[in-house]
Motif scaffolding. Structure first.
Motif, PDB file in Angstrom:
ATOM      1  N   LYS A   1       4.056   5.610  -5.529  1.00  0.00           N
ATOM      2  CA  LYS A   1       4.063   5.580  -6.998  1.00  0.00           C
ATOM      3  C   LYS A   1       2.999   6.525  -7.562  1.00  0.00           C
ATOM      4  O   LYS A   1       3.267   7.290  -8.515  1.00  0.00           O
ATOM      5  N   THR A   2       1.802   6.489  -6.993  1.00  0.00           N
ATOM      6  CA  THR A   2       0.707   7.323  -7.476  1.00  0.00           C
ATOM      7  C   THR A   2       1.050   8.807  -7.363  1.00  0.00           C
ATOM      8  O   THR A   2       0.818   9.594  -8.294  1.00  0.00           O
ATOM      9  N   VAL A   3       1.636   9.183  -6.224  1.00  0.00           N
ATOM     10  CA  VAL A   3       1.980  10.593  -6.015  1.00  0.00           C
ATOM     11  C   VAL A   3       3.141  11.011  -6.915  1.00  0.00           C
ATOM     12  O   VAL A   3       3.143  12.109  -7.471  1.00  0.00           O
TER      13      VAL A   3
ATOM     14  N   SER B   1       0.822  -1.198   0.000  1.00  0.00           N
ATOM     15  CA  SER B   1       0.000   0.000   0.000  1.00  0.00           C
ATOM     16  C   SER B   1       0.866   1.262   0.000  1.00  0.00           C
ATOM     17  O   SER B   1       0.605   2.227  -0.733  1.00  0.00           O
TER      18      SER B   1
ATOM     19  N   LYS C   1     -14.699   3.742  -3.626  1.00  0.00           N
ATOM     20  CA  LYS C   1     -14.757   4.574  -4.843  1.00  0.00           C
ATOM     21  C   LYS C   1     -16.188   4.662  -5.359  1.00  0.00           C
ATOM     22  O   LYS C   1     -16.656   5.746  -5.751  1.00  0.00           O
TER      23      LYS C   1
ATOM     24  N   GLU D   1       3.850   9.860  -9.860  1.00  0.00           N
ATOM     25  CA  GLU D   1       3.331  10.022 -11.218  1.00  0.00           C
ATOM     26  C   GLU D   1       2.608  11.357 -11.369  1.00  0.00           C
ATOM     27  O   GLU D   1       2.738  12.039 -12.380  1.00  0.00           O
ATOM     28  N   LYS D   2       1.847  11.748 -10.347  1.00  0.00           N
ATOM     29  CA  LYS D   2       1.119  13.011 -10.395  1.00  0.00           C
ATOM     30  C   LYS D   2       2.071  14.194 -10.278  1.00  0.00           C
ATOM     31  O   LYS D   2       1.869  15.241 -10.896  1.00  0.00           O
TER      32      LYS D   2
ATOM     33  N   MET E   1       2.660   1.708  -3.431  1.00  0.00           N
ATOM     34  CA  MET E   1       1.754   2.142  -4.496  1.00  0.00           C
ATOM     35  C   MET E   1       1.231   3.559  -4.270  1.00  0.00           C
ATOM     36  O   MET E   1       0.979   4.291  -5.227  1.00  0.00           O
ATOM     37  N   LEU E   2       1.071   3.974  -3.005  1.00  0.00           N
ATOM     38  CA  LEU E   2       0.734   5.369  -2.745  1.00  0.00           C
ATOM     39  C   LEU E   2       1.868   6.272  -3.207  1.00  0.00           C
ATOM     40  O   LEU E   2       1.644   7.289  -3.870  1.00  0.00           O
TER      41      LEU E   2
END
Length: 282
Positions: free
Chosen positions: A193-195, A187, A253, A197-198, A190-191
């Protein structure tokens, strides 16, 4: 007491520090695939001398703190070398494959499968921390397969280092630890990674990151060389936890998409119960 530590990083180095502090007569020997790690460990006074696998016949205690894929071979080789009264302890966070790998070794009675649930996101000899294990849970698997006098030696060490002991079979250990440790790391990675990318498009995002983000993504700084083999060895349990996690994320979601913020509130309120559980642990 002659203590040989295989793998002089965060866990091995911290173990060395605490053994030195609690057993002043102990002499600490280091074994590591990296000569640089060994040299640095000696500079930091984590170890007294460098050693090799061939020296293990002289050991009273061997502590193995290497990545779990490496440990399968290392522990078998260590058991090939040890004397009759040598205790071999591992500290890996997967147990089923390891216990299977050594189950028929002629020196199986010399081995104790353990997992001290402690650590940080840092690695290498510099990451070694005094009292890392104090008040932490140490899970021991298949204790009945270890010679009784060696069990006693291990428990004396664990007690002096301040660990709490839990006994568990390897399969239960791997299943439970997938939820409370392995999923947390996935978790966090991947958090992060998400940030990241943004962040390519929004340079200010890290300027706005507070303590909540920092604490949640902290584990993403952990070593991929250590965690990839853990996910591989515990693949089935990790996939089970991921399926449950993804299902909950998808449900959350959907609630937001459908504008059902009353149920969003209810979901979070129900999950607040975890405070009671964690307060009981702490």
């Amino acid at each position: 007491m002659k203590v040989y530590i295989i793998g002089i990083g965060l866990i091995g180095g911290s173990f060395a520090l605490d053994v030195k502090a609690n057993f002043p007569e102990a002499k600490i020997f280091g074994i590591d695939a990296s000569n640089a790690n060994l040299a640095r460990a000696k500079e930091l006074k984590l170890i007294d001398e460098k050693a090799s696998m061939a020296d293990l016949k002289e050991a009273d205690v061997v502590f193995v703190a290497v990545p779990v894929d490496v440990s399968l071979g290392v522990i078998s080789k260590a058991l090939d070398q040890v004397g009759e009264n040598t205790l071999v302890i591992d500290a890996g966070s997967t147990k089923s494959k390891l216990c299977q790998a050594v189950s028929n070794h002629e020196n199986r009675r010399n081995f104790l499968a353990a997992h001290p649930i402690s650590g940080t996101e840092y690695s290498g000899p510099e990451a070694a921390t005094p009292n890392l294990f104090r008040d932490k849970t140490n899970i021991i698997c298949e204790v009945e397969k270890t010679a009784f006098k060696l069990q006693e030696r291990a428990l004396e060490i664990f007690s002096k280092l301040g660990m709490r002991i839990r006994y568990m079979d390897p399969e239960s250990h791997d299943r439970h630890i997938a939820y409370v440790s392995h999923l947390s790391h996935i978790s966090s990675f991947m958090l992060g990674k998400t940030v990241l990318e943004k962040e390519k498009n929004e340079r200010d995002i890290f300027d706005l990151a507070g303590s909540g983000f920092a604490s949640t993504v902290r584990l993403a700084k952990s070593s991929p060389a250590m965690w990839t083999p853990i996910f591989e060895q515990n693949k089935e349990n990790v996939l089970e936890t991921l399926n449950g996690y993804i299902s909950n994320l998808t449900q959350f979601k959907n609630l937001i998409e459908n504008g059902d913020f009353e149920e969003v509130f209810n979901e979070m309120e129900r999950t607040n119960h975890i405070k009671t559980i964690l307060n009981g642990i702490n």
